[in-house]
Motif scaffolding. Structure first.
Motif, PDB file in Angstrom:
ATOM      1  N   TYR A  62      27.413  10.861  31.533  1.00  0.00           N
ATOM      2  CA  TYR A  62      27.327   9.688  30.653  1.00  0.00           C
ATOM      3  C   TYR A  62      26.375  10.007  29.509  1.00  0.00           C
ATOM      4  N   ILE A  89      23.132   9.309  27.599  1.00  0.00           N
ATOM      5  CA  ILE A  89      21.842   8.610  27.624  1.00  0.00           C
ATOM      6  C   ILE A  89      21.609   8.086  26.197  1.00  0.00           C
ATOM      7  N   LEU A 118      23.572  13.183  33.705  1.00  0.00           N
ATOM      8  CA  LEU A 118      24.354  13.766  34.807  1.00  0.00           C
ATOM      9  C   LEU A 118      23.805  13.260  36.127  1.00  0.00           C
ATOM     10  N   ARG A 119      24.670  12.715  36.957  1.00  0.00           N
ATOM     11  CA  ARG A 119      24.248  12.201  38.260  1.00  0.00           C
ATOM     12  C   ARG A 119      25.007  12.845  39.402  1.00  0.00           C
ATOM     13  N   ALA A 124      25.120  15.745  40.561  1.00  0.00           N
ATOM     14  CA  ALA A 124      25.564  17.139  40.403  1.00  0.00           C
ATOM     15  C   ALA A 124      24.499  17.851  39.585  1.00  0.00           C
ATOM     16  N   GLY A 125      24.634  19.160  39.468  1.00  0.00           N
ATOM     17  CA  GLY A 125      23.632  19.936  38.731  1.00  0.00           C
ATOM     18  C   GLY A 125      24.259  20.728  37.603  1.00  0.00           C
ATOM     19  N   ILE A 126      23.374  21.294  36.765  1.00  0.00           N
ATOM     20  CA  ILE A 126      23.830  22.136  35.673  1.00  0.00           C
ATOM     21  C   ILE A 126      23.681  23.599  36.080  1.00  0.00           C
ATOM     22  N   SER A 167      20.956  20.336  28.285  1.00  0.00           N
ATOM     23  CA  SER A 167      21.153  18.945  28.678  1.00  0.00           C
ATOM     24  C   SER A 167      21.014  18.006  27.484  1.00  0.00           C
TER      25      SER A 167
END
Ligand SMILES: [Cu+2]
Ligand SMILES: [Cu+2]
Lengths: 153, 161
Positions: free
Chosen positions: B54, B56, B75-76, B78-80, B122
């Protein structure tokens, strides 16, 4: 089992053992030879939310990690100009050239997360972000946010 | 009835109907499988069902004076991981500017409308000309192919006066 077959089997076992031993030694050497990972001079980590001085009316809330001029990579994978976030809660910075401790004051986000829900007791708390490399060691130069103070009601 | 559906030689009727029943079964199974696969096809890399991307910032409907904006990727669950790094439940962000979603079972194009953040970023500074623009985030795996299920944001509209 014939004598020659037995010989062959024991030779192959020795071979496997030698290869495994070599692999273990190689891994150990890599870890020992580790130096601090470099970070771009203009890398900035910051707490996107909450703001410094924020008063929060709930114990459980989301902290958003901001990162500029640098990337995120999960712990365990070395990648240039990247690392993972550590949230320091109610503590000062740890040693600059050692693995960041892992406890309730030092939270690791080694899965590459860029935000986290945390729960704190009511009261005044400090929060600070510190980037760490694939071995959880801060970069050189260290990429560290301002330490903020929040109040949980 | 089976023979009507699957016409075949009639000289061994019993055999034939058993054969047709099998075919019917496998075709039904195939039909069921096709029905389960969503209309929008996705890549092969799995990711948790509750993964979410989403914006921010900016917010939908934002007016950006000067057209320069730091876009912050949320990002929710999950990771980068940078492009090329294959780690479970991770991926990298793609910013779609003034374009609809690309095919979701292929590598995302790389051009001025599809920006890859393969270094694990990010957030990103972008510059847009005057007018209305759409922005959308699309998460993808180490090979730039969207996950299964697809992790994408809402498409937002911003205005540069
Ligand atoms: Cu760590
Ligand atoms: Cu990509």
């Amino acid at each position: 089992m014939t004598a020659s077959l037995r010989k062959l089997l024991s030779a192959s076992w020795l071979c496997t053992a030698a290869i495994s031993l070599a692999a273990v030694l190689a891994t150990a050497t890599t870890v020992q030879a580790d130096d601090r990972s470099s970070a771009p001079a203009d890398a900035v980590v910051y707490i996107g939310w909450p703001n410094d001085g924020e008063v929060i009316n709930r114990r459980k809330f989301r902290v958003w990690f901001g990162l500029r001029n640098m990337g995120v990579v999960p712990a365990g994978t070395a990648f240039r100009d990247a690392g993972h976030h550590h949230l320091l809660i109610d503590t000062d910075l740890p040693e600059a050239d050692e693995e960041i401790p892992a406890d309730k004051h030092h939270r690791h986000f080694g899965a590459g997360q860029t935000e986290a829900v945390i729960e704190l007791e009511p009261g005044v708390h400090t929060l600070q972000l510190l980037m760490g490399d694939h071995n959880h060691v801060p970069h050189n130069p260290p990429v560290v946010s301002k330490k903020i103070t929040i109040t949980v009601k | 009835m089976f023979r009507f559906l699957f016409p075949g030689s009639s000289d061994n009727a019993d055999h034939q109907s058993v054969f047709d029943l099998k075919r019917l079964c496998s075709l039904t199974l195939l039909g069921a499988l096709v029905a389960v696969v969503p209309v929008t096809h996705a890549g092969d890399t799995p990711i948790t069902d509750d993964a979410l991307v989403y914006f921010i910032w900016p917010k939908d409907g934002a007016v950006i004076k000067g057209g320069k904006v730091w876009v912050r990727f949320g990002l929710r669950n999950a990771g980068i991981a940078p492009a090329g790094i294959d780690r479970e439940n991770t991926g990298h962000h793609h910013l779609l500017i003034d374009t609809e979603l690309p095919p979701l079972d292929e590598e995302i194009p790389a051009d001025r409308n599809h920006i890859h953040f393969g270094k694990g970023q990010s957030e990103a500074r972008i510059e847009l000309g005057p007018g209305k623009h759409t922005l959308q985030l699309l998460f993808a795996d180490h090979l730039h192919v969207p996950h299964n299920p697809v992790v994408k944001s809402k498409q937002i509209t911003i205005t540069v006066p």
